[in-house]
Design a protein around this motif. Structure first.
Motif, PDB file in Angstrom:
ATOM      1  N   CYS A 293       0.795  -1.230   0.000  1.00  0.00           N
ATOM      2  CA  CYS A 293       0.000   0.000   0.000  1.00  0.00           C
ATOM      3  C   CYS A 293       0.823   1.274   0.000  1.00  0.00           C
ATOM      4  O   CYS A 293       0.296   2.353  -0.235  1.00  0.00           O
ATOM      5  N   GLY A 294       2.120   1.200   0.272  1.00  0.00           N
ATOM      6  CA  GLY A 294       2.968   2.373   0.236  1.00  0.00           C
ATOM      7  C   GLY A 294       3.062   3.149   1.535  1.00  0.00           C
ATOM      8  O   GLY A 294       3.768   4.140   1.616  1.00  0.00           O
TER       9      GLY A 294
ATOM     10  N   GLU B 104      -9.910  -1.386  -2.146  1.00  0.00           N
ATOM     11  CA  GLU B 104     -10.727  -0.313  -1.593  1.00  0.00           C
ATOM     12  C   GLU B 104      -9.854   0.716  -0.860  1.00  0.00           C
ATOM     13  O   GLU B 104     -10.064   1.927  -0.994  1.00  0.00           O
ATOM     14  N   LEU B 105      -8.883   0.237  -0.093  1.00  0.00           N
ATOM     15  CA  LEU B 105      -7.976   1.134   0.624  1.00  0.00           C
ATOM     16  C   LEU B 105      -7.181   1.996  -0.351  1.00  0.00           C
ATOM     17  O   LEU B 105      -7.064   3.211  -0.169  1.00  0.00           O
ATOM     18  N   LEU B 106      -6.661   1.386  -1.409  1.00  0.00           N
ATOM     19  CA  LEU B 106      -5.884   2.139  -2.394  1.00  0.00           C
ATOM     20  C   LEU B 106      -6.764   3.140  -3.139  1.00  0.00           C
ATOM     21  O   LEU B 106      -6.315   4.249  -3.464  1.00  0.00           O
ATOM     22  N   ALA B 107      -8.022   2.777  -3.397  1.00  0.00           N
ATOM     23  CA  ALA B 107      -8.945   3.718  -4.041  1.00  0.00           C
ATOM     24  C   ALA B 107      -9.215   4.913  -3.129  1.00  0.00           C
ATOM     25  O   ALA B 107      -9.260   6.061  -3.594  1.00  0.00           O
ATOM     26  N   GLN B 108      -9.376   4.663  -1.825  1.00  0.00           N
ATOM     27  CA  GLN B 108      -9.584   5.761  -0.876  1.00  0.00           C
ATOM     28  C   GLN B 108      -8.356   6.677  -0.832  1.00  0.00           C
ATOM     29  O   GLN B 108      -8.492   7.900  -0.798  1.00  0.00           O
ATOM     30  N   LYS B 109      -7.175   6.082  -0.836  1.00  0.00           N
ATOM     31  CA  LYS B 109      -5.947   6.893  -0.826  1.00  0.00           C
ATOM     32  C   LYS B 109      -5.845   7.730  -2.095  1.00  0.00           C
ATOM     33  O   LYS B 109      -5.422   8.882  -2.051  1.00  0.00           O
ATOM     34  N   ASP B 110      -6.233   7.166  -3.255  1.00  0.00           N
ATOM     35  CA  ASP B 110      -6.202   7.925  -4.504  1.00  0.00           C
ATOM     36  C   ASP B 110      -7.149   9.119  -4.451  1.00  0.00           C
ATOM     37  O   ASP B 110      -6.817  10.204  -4.921  1.00  0.00           O
TER      38      ASP B 110
ATOM     39  N   CYS C 189      -2.475  -2.321   5.887  1.00  0.00           N
ATOM     40  CA  CYS C 189      -2.966  -3.363   4.982  1.00  0.00           C
ATOM     41  C   CYS C 189      -2.564  -4.775   5.382  1.00  0.00           C
ATOM     42  O   CYS C 189      -2.844  -5.720   4.657  1.00  0.00           O
ATOM     43  N   GLY C 190      -1.919  -4.943   6.512  1.00  0.00           N
ATOM     44  CA  GLY C 190      -1.428  -6.263   6.907  1.00  0.00           C
ATOM     45  C   GLY C 190      -2.505  -7.306   7.108  1.00  0.00           C
ATOM     46  O   GLY C 190      -2.268  -8.498   6.939  1.00  0.00           O
ATOM     47  N   THR C 191      -3.709  -6.873   7.445  1.00  0.00           N
ATOM     48  CA  THR C 191      -4.800  -7.824   7.700  1.00  0.00           C
ATOM     49  C   THR C 191      -5.858  -7.803   6.601  1.00  0.00           C
ATOM     50  O   THR C 191      -6.884  -8.475   6.734  1.00  0.00           O
ATOM     51  N   LEU C 192      -5.630  -7.073   5.516  1.00  0.00           N
ATOM     52  CA  LEU C 192      -6.626  -6.937   4.465  1.00  0.00           C
ATOM     53  C   LEU C 192      -6.439  -7.979   3.377  1.00  0.00           C
ATOM     54  O   LEU C 192      -5.326  -8.349   3.040  1.00  0.00           O
ATOM     55  N   ASP C 193      -7.560  -8.425   2.808  1.00  0.00           N
ATOM     56  CA  ASP C 193      -7.473  -9.302   1.645  1.00  0.00           C
ATOM     57  C   ASP C 193      -7.367  -8.427   0.391  1.00  0.00           C
ATOM     58  O   ASP C 193      -7.325  -7.198   0.476  1.00  0.00           O
ATOM     59  N   SER C 194      -7.334  -9.036  -0.782  1.00  0.00           N
ATOM     60  CA  SER C 194      -7.084  -8.270  -2.011  1.00  0.00           C
ATOM     61  C   SER C 194      -8.215  -7.287  -2.313  1.00  0.00           C
ATOM     62  O   SER C 194      -7.960  -6.170  -2.784  1.00  0.00           O
TER      63      SER C 194
END
Length: 81
Positions: free
Chosen positions: A24-25, A49-55, A39-44
């Motif tokens: 995730c950076g 979704e996390l990367l989309a929120q960061k974008d 992101c250590g406990t997140l699935d793909s």
């Protein structure tokens, strides 16, 4: 030494030990935590979704920076004209 400079130096020392997560950076200390706290406990699917929120956040911050830059230029032109 002023408090601001001490805090800044402390922040720089902390950042030397951090490196970006490969998924995730996010910057975190690999020596203290084995997994990324974001992101250590997140699935793909959750990671996407996390990367989309960061974008979205990055895009909004860039837009806000552009608005402030335009306002600063306009204020400068009005002040010196």
């Amino acid at each position: 030494m002023p408090l601001y400079i001490e805090n800044r130096l402390r922040w720089i020392r902390e950042m030397r030990h951090k490196s970006p997560c490969k998924r995730c950076g996010t910057l975190y200390n690999h020596h203290i935590k084995a997994k990324c706290p974001d992101c250590g406990t997140l699935d793909s699917h959750e990671l996407r979704e996390l990367l989309a929120q960061k974008d979205v956040i990055v895009r909004d911050l860039r837009r806000m920076g552009g608005v402030f830059a335009v306002l600063a230029v306009l204020a400068t032109l009005l002040f010196f004209w």
